[in-house]
Design a protein around this motif. Structure first.
Motif, mmCIF file in Angstrom:
data_model
loop_
_atom_site.group_PDB
_atom_site.id
_atom_site.type_symbol
_atom_site.label_atom_id
_atom_site.label_comp_id
_atom_site.label_asym_id
_atom_site.label_seq_id
_atom_site.Cartn_x
_atom_site.Cartn_y
_atom_site.Cartn_z
ATOM 1 N N GLY A 125 0.818 -1.205 0.000
ATOM 2 C CA GLY A 125 0.000 0.000 0.000
ATOM 3 C C GLY A 125 0.846 1.246 0.000
ATOM 4 N N GLY A 126 0.203 2.372 0.298
ATOM 5 C CA GLY A 126 0.914 3.637 0.371
ATOM 6 C C GLY A 126 0.878 4.436 -0.904
ATOM 7 N N GLN A 127 0.846 3.758 -2.042
ATOM 8 C CA GLN A 127 0.792 4.421 -3.336
ATOM 9 C C GLN A 127 0.441 3.364 -4.381
ATOM 10 O OE1 GLN A 127 5.199 4.922 -2.934
ATOM 11 N NE2 GLN A 127 5.147 4.819 -5.147
ATOM 12 N N ARG A 128 0.124 3.834 -5.569
ATOM 13 C CA ARG A 128 -0.192 2.909 -6.648
ATOM 14 C C ARG A 128 1.056 2.149 -7.077
ATOM 15 N NH1 ARG A 128 -3.792 4.771 -11.841
ATOM 16 N NH2 ARG A 128 -4.076 2.721 -12.806
ATOM 17 N N ALA A 129 0.927 0.839 -7.261
ATOM 18 C CA ALA A 129 2.077 0.034 -7.658
ATOM 19 C C ALA A 129 2.411 0.289 -9.121
ATOM 20 C CB ALA A 129 1.779 -1.447 -7.449
ATOM 21 N N GLU A 242 0.781 8.639 -15.580
ATOM 22 C CA GLU A 242 1.820 7.900 -14.849
ATOM 23 C C GLU A 242 1.681 6.400 -15.073
ATOM 24 O OE1 GLU A 242 3.196 9.361 -10.903
ATOM 25 O OE2 GLU A 242 2.321 7.469 -10.195
ATOM 26 N N HIS A 243 0.451 5.919 -15.091
ATOM 27 C CA HIS A 243 0.225 4.482 -15.267
ATOM 28 C C HIS A 243 0.771 4.003 -16.615
ATOM 29 C CE1 HIS A 243 -1.547 0.680 -14.225
ATOM 30 N NE2 HIS A 243 -2.296 0.662 -15.305
ATOM 31 N N VAL A 244 0.594 4.807 -17.662
ATOM 32 C CA VAL A 244 1.127 4.446 -18.977
ATOM 33 C C VAL A 244 2.644 4.563 -18.992
ATOM 34 C CG1 VAL A 244 1.135 5.015 -21.437
ATOM 35 C CG2 VAL A 244 -0.995 5.168 -20.131
ATOM 36 N N VAL A 245 3.157 5.638 -18.425
ATOM 37 C CA VAL A 245 4.606 5.879 -18.439
ATOM 38 C C VAL A 245 5.360 4.766 -17.721
ATOM 39 C CG1 VAL A 245 6.430 7.434 -17.634
ATOM 40 C CG2 VAL A 245 4.353 8.376 -18.652
#
Length: 333
Positions: A125-129, A242-245
């Motif tokens: 957790g804490g941020q998106r993997a 960010e998810h794509v990058v």
């Protein structure tokens, strides 16, 4: 009785959250129920924040001694801590940066794989993997569960998209959470009134500030509702970019950068050296041209907060400084 826990402040000013013993107990019991029983834990997170405190509280139920990693987080120190666990059930909680280090270390030294595979569960957790990280860990035989929550919900209360016992979700303009694990509020009454609301039936909800959706009954978190920039009149979600990058640079963080014509544009910060042209093409195909990052900033070490999350405030300042310097060179160099 109550305790006060400060948030990490990774995207804003830290807040002091007031949490009751009853909320801690409800959270702890629900987590242990989902895990299948109490066990011994490795503490690899700062214990002043809620994720670290949850490790301590959950471990206490087992009666086993808590095992701590010492010093800076390394694969060697973590594996040594795991190998010292003696309880039949073994757990830990990590942030994605830590899991990524373990996965990378295991790719270089396969002796790390077996000891970590002894863990019955790794809570993440804490941020998106970063894209593909959990899948890489799963291929090593590591059992990873994504958790979602906040200090205001006594940590992760939604695991792999499913709420823990007695936790309720609803989607308004953002994700809202209810249940016995909710904090009492903040030491700021005005902020408490803003973020904790009571509906007509008397149910108390925490407004997370996150956008999300329910897909086949599972919660999908898409990012902060305030993590959206206006680039030339078009709204762009930095989390979506960010998810794509992260398919090109798993450690990448995307922040807003000032632009003299468009107002703000996405900028990529990473310790790696991906191709900006390839990133722009992929983001453009997935999200449209306005979402394409204009800048790629490389750093030797990704700055993080004390809780291990990327320090987005610091990265935003860094990007602004770098882009300003580049424009100056373009004008005068």
């Amino acid at each position: 009785m109550t305790i006060v826990v400060e948030t990490s402040g990774s995207s804003g000013k830290p807040k002091r959250v007031i949490i009751s013993d009853e909320a801690v107990q409800a959270s702890t019991e629900a987590a242990i129920e989902r895990l299948g029983g109490p066990g011994q834990w490795v503490l690899a997170l700062p214990e002043q924040y809620i994720a670290g405190k949850n490790v301590i509280w959950r471990n206490a139920v087992s009666g086993a001694p808590l095992v701590r990693t010492e010093g800076a987080f390394t694969a060697e120190a973590f594996v040594e801590a795991v190998q010292s666990l003696e309880h039949e059930r073994k757990y830990t909680s990590l942030v994605p940066t830590q899991l990524a280090r373990l996965v990378d270390a295991a790719a270089l030294d396969r002796s790390f794989i077996g000891p970590i595979a002894r863990l019955d569960r790794i809570l993440l957790g804490g941020q998106r993997a970063p894209f593909g990280l959990i899948e890489r860990a799963a291929r090593l035989g590591w059992r990873v569960t994504r958790t979602y929550g906040a200090t205001e919900t006594v940590g992760g209360c939604v695991w792999d998209g499913r709420p823990l016992r007695d936790v309720k979700l609803r989607l308004t303009d953002q994700i809202e959470i209810a249940g016995p694990q909710l904090a009492d509020g903040y030491d700021d009454p005005a902020l408490t009134e803003q973020r904790f609301v009571v509906d007509g039936s008397g149910t108390r909800w925490y407004k997370t500030g996150d956008a999300g959706s329910l897909i086949s009954g599972l919660l999908q978190v898409s990012g902060r509702i305030d993590d959206v920039i206006n680039s030339g009149g078009i709204k762009v979600s930095l989390a979506a970019v960010e998810h794509v990058v992260q398919t090109f640079a798993p450690d990448a963080v995307v922040v807003a950068a000032p632009h003299p014509e468009w107002g703000e544009v996405p900028a990529v910060v990473t310790t790696l050296k991906p191709s900006l042209a390839e990133i722009r093409a992929a983001v453009g195909n997935a999200l449209g041209k306005p979402a394409r990052p204009n800048h790629l900033v490389t750093v030797s070490v990704m700055p993080t907060t004390a809780s291990g999350k990327p320090d987005r405030k610091r990265l935003t300042r860094l990007v602004a400084s770098r882009t300003q310097e580049r424009r100056r060179r373009g004008l005068f160099g």
